[in-house]
Design a protein around this motif. Structure first.
Motif: not given
Lengths: 296, 49
Positions: A3-4, A81-85, A240-241, A253-258
């Protein structure tokens, strides 16, 4: 930390702070460059150009019917980056995520029709971003940016609300279209409390485009099948399930890393040019997305 | 080759093609259209146009 990074990126790309006081937008040369996330260029603070707005602008212009510049930019970001953005660099994604932190009795992960509804963003990309600006033109041969015009809630939030609040002359000319767009924004923001990132999941044409690159992007998810214990914690926590063990580089996948953070055996990692590691011969094998075990 | 593509190699190939597209777009002057649009208030974007 994520988030930062999201907040820092949002501030950096919207750092023409004087615009939030004067009600005028930044007009410097930096606006030639697209930003990777959905960020309206009519936001008073915007330093760069929205790629989706730019794509429609070029397609709908008299000079060009295709934008190699914007398509090349989007393909480049997607390929790297894919959906890392979406997960790290999109201000509107951050807003939706923060709203989702508001407590609500029944948060919705998935529902009947969810998978089908996620295809809608591809229709938005093809129809509102490409086909209508290209073919629905005025007598001068110019097409309107239909996605921005009838749907984009980011434009309303970042551009429409502040500019109309700050500029009296604009207040005098708002009409039904403005009311419609504010309604779309309100529905999106309210839905964000209940569903994580509803706009990203169902409507965002930028996410749709980047999602196509997720399976091949250079920055990717890797699951170590030798250390994975199959507990399912990763799939349970994914906003994102996505089930990273089954489809580590799924389009959603948005590459959030959770998933990486909750993995008890550190089997999940995100890195550049990561090869998928399979189980050793003789151990139970699982067919991986895009990987033929015979190749190993 | 298969391993190269599934480990992100295809992404590198796509990035090279994308970079070529981007540079071609710049060379034919598309950035001027982007700049012109981005530096004026987009009435459609804010829900007025």
């Amino acid at each position: 930390m994520r988030h930062g990074v999201q907040a820092l990126w949002a501030v950096l790309t919207n750092s023409a702070f004087a615009g939030f006081v004067t009600g005028r937008i930044y007009t410097g040369k930096l606006k030639t460059i697209c930003v990777p996330g959905l960020n309206c260029y009519s936001c008073p603070g915007a330093r760069g150009a929205c790629p989706i707005g730019s794509l429609q602008a070029v397609i709908g212009s008299r000079q060009f019917s295709f934008s190699y510049y914007v398509v090349g930019f989007l393909f480049l970001i997607g390929a790297l980056l894919g959906r890392f953005v979406c997960g790290w660099l999109c201000p509107f994604g951050l807003i939706q995520e923060l709203l989702h932190k508001i407590p609500f009795p029944k948060k919705i992960g998935t529902f009947r029709g969810d998978r089908l509804l996620r295809k809608l963003k591809y229709a938005v990309l093809i129809v509102l971003v490409i086909l209508l600006p290209l073919f629905l033109t005025d007598i001068l041969g110019q097409g309107a940016p239909w996605f921005c015009k009838v749907l984009c809630p980011a434009g309303t939030l970042e551009g429409g609300l502040p500019l109309v609040l700050l500029d009296r002359s604009l207040r005098g000319i708002v009409g039904w279209l403005y009311a419609w767009k504010v309604a779309v924004l309100i529905v999106t923001l309210l839905a964000s409390v209940v569903i994580c990132r509803p706009f990203c999941k169902y409507l965002c044409p930028l996410g749709a485009l980047y999602s196509v690159f997720n399976p091949i992007s250079v920055f990717r998810c890797r699951v170590d099948r030798e250390t994975c214990v199959g507990c399912g914690a990763c799939a349970k926590v994914c906003p994102m399930q996505v089930d990273p063990v089954r489809t580590p580089n799924a389009p959603e996948c948005i590459r959030c890393g959770r998933c990486r953070r909750v993995c008890p055996t550190d089997a999940i990692s995100f890195r550049f040019l990561a090869e998928q590691k399979m189980r050793k011969p003789g151990a139970e094998t699982v067919q991986m997305e895009g990987v033929d075990p015979a190749d190993e | 080759m298969g391993r190269f593509l599934t480990s992100g190699g295809a992404g590198i190939l796509a990035a090279v093609v994308a970079l070529a597209l981007l540079l071609f777009g710049i060379s034919r002057g598309e950035t001027a259209v982007v700049l012109a649009k981005a530096t004026r208030v987009c009435m459609e974007c804010i829900g007025i146009g």
